[in-house]
Design a protein around this motif. Sequence first.
Motif, PDB file in Angstrom:
ATOM      1  N   GLN A 175      40.047  40.922  49.222  1.00 29.72           N
ATOM      2  CA  GLN A 175      39.793  40.404  47.884  1.00 29.72           C
ATOM      3  C   GLN A 175      39.684  41.572  46.914  1.00 29.72           C
ATOM      4  O   GLN A 175      38.988  42.553  47.181  1.00 29.72           O
ATOM      5  N   ILE A 176      40.381  41.441  45.798  1.00 29.78           N
ATOM      6  CA  ILE A 176      40.353  42.470  44.763  1.00 29.78           C
ATOM      7  C   ILE A 176      39.954  41.817  43.454  1.00 29.78           C
ATOM      8  O   ILE A 176      40.560  40.830  43.042  1.00 29.78           O
ATOM      9  N   GLU A 177      38.923  42.359  42.826  1.00 32.21           N
ATOM     10  CA  GLU A 177      38.506  41.898  41.504  1.00 32.21           C
ATOM     11  C   GLU A 177      38.973  42.929  40.489  1.00 32.21           C
ATOM     12  O   GLU A 177      38.525  44.072  40.500  1.00 32.21           O
ATOM     13  N   LEU A 178      39.895  42.518  39.631  1.00 33.78           N
ATOM     14  CA  LEU A 178      40.458  43.404  38.617  1.00 33.78           C
ATOM     15  C   LEU A 178      39.962  42.955  37.259  1.00 33.78           C
ATOM     16  O   LEU A 178      40.044  41.780  36.912  1.00 33.78           O
ATOM     17  N   SER A 179      39.402  43.905  36.506  1.00 31.05           N
ATOM     18  CA  SER A 179      38.913  43.566  35.168  1.00 31.05           C
ATOM     19  C   SER A 179      39.082  44.763  34.240  1.00 31.05           C
ATOM     20  O   SER A 179      39.270  45.892  34.676  1.00 31.05           O
ATOM     21  N   GLY A 180      39.019  44.479  32.966  1.00 31.64           N
ATOM     22  CA  GLY A 180      39.017  45.522  31.961  1.00 31.64           C
ATOM     23  C   GLY A 180      37.585  45.860  31.597  1.00 31.64           C
ATOM     24  O   GLY A 180      36.674  45.080  31.856  1.00 31.64           O
ATOM     25  N   CYS A 181      37.377  47.027  31.041  1.00 27.94           N
ATOM     26  CA  CYS A 181      36.046  47.388  30.574  1.00 27.94           C
ATOM     27  C   CYS A 181      36.177  48.123  29.251  1.00 27.94           C
ATOM     28  O   CYS A 181      37.236  48.636  28.908  1.00 27.94           O
ATOM     29  N   ARG A 182      35.092  48.146  28.532  1.00 34.40           N
ATOM     30  CA  ARG A 182      35.065  48.845  27.243  1.00 34.40           C
ATOM     31  C   ARG A 182      34.866  50.326  27.453  1.00 34.40           C
ATOM     32  O   ARG A 182      34.557  50.777  28.545  1.00 34.40           O
ATOM     33  N   CYS A 183      35.004  51.042  26.410  1.00 36.04           N
ATOM     34  CA  CYS A 183      34.886  52.489  26.450  1.00 36.04           C
ATOM     35  C   CYS A 183      33.549  52.919  27.061  1.00 36.04           C
ATOM     36  O   CYS A 183      32.498  52.408  26.689  1.00 36.04           O
ATOM     37  N   GLY A 184      33.639  53.861  27.992  1.00 37.33           N
ATOM     38  CA  GLY A 184      32.440  54.419  28.603  1.00 37.33           C
ATOM     39  C   GLY A 184      32.136  55.813  28.092  1.00 37.33           C
ATOM     40  O   GLY A 184      31.399  56.557  28.723  1.00 37.33           O
ATOM     41  N   ASN A 185      32.723  56.171  26.955  1.00 37.31           N
ATOM     42  CA  ASN A 185      32.537  57.489  26.343  1.00 37.31           C
ATOM     43  C   ASN A 185      32.970  58.631  27.254  1.00 37.31           C
ATOM     44  O   ASN A 185      32.365  59.697  27.274  1.00 37.31           O
TER      45      ASN A 185
END
Length: 76
Positions: free
Chosen positions: A36-46
């Motif tokens: 199982q692979i969970e793929l997501s986007g994330c916001r800038c982590g600086n």
Amino acid sequence: MITIKVCLGSSCYIRGNDKTLAFLEEYIQKSKKNIQIELSGCRCGNLCQDGPNIFINDKKYSHPTQKELIQILEAL
């Protein structure tokens, strides 16, 4: 389960993470691995100076190539 987060902040996105996200989506769809692979986007982590960044199981990878991504995912 493998978790993959692709930084979609403007700097990482412009530097190629739009293509990285598309590649990962296609790779996961075609993958024969029974994981199982969970793929997501994330916001800038600086972490823009290192970008584009992705995180696989919370480990940061900066500007990975498609070949490197395949090697990383195949090793998991």
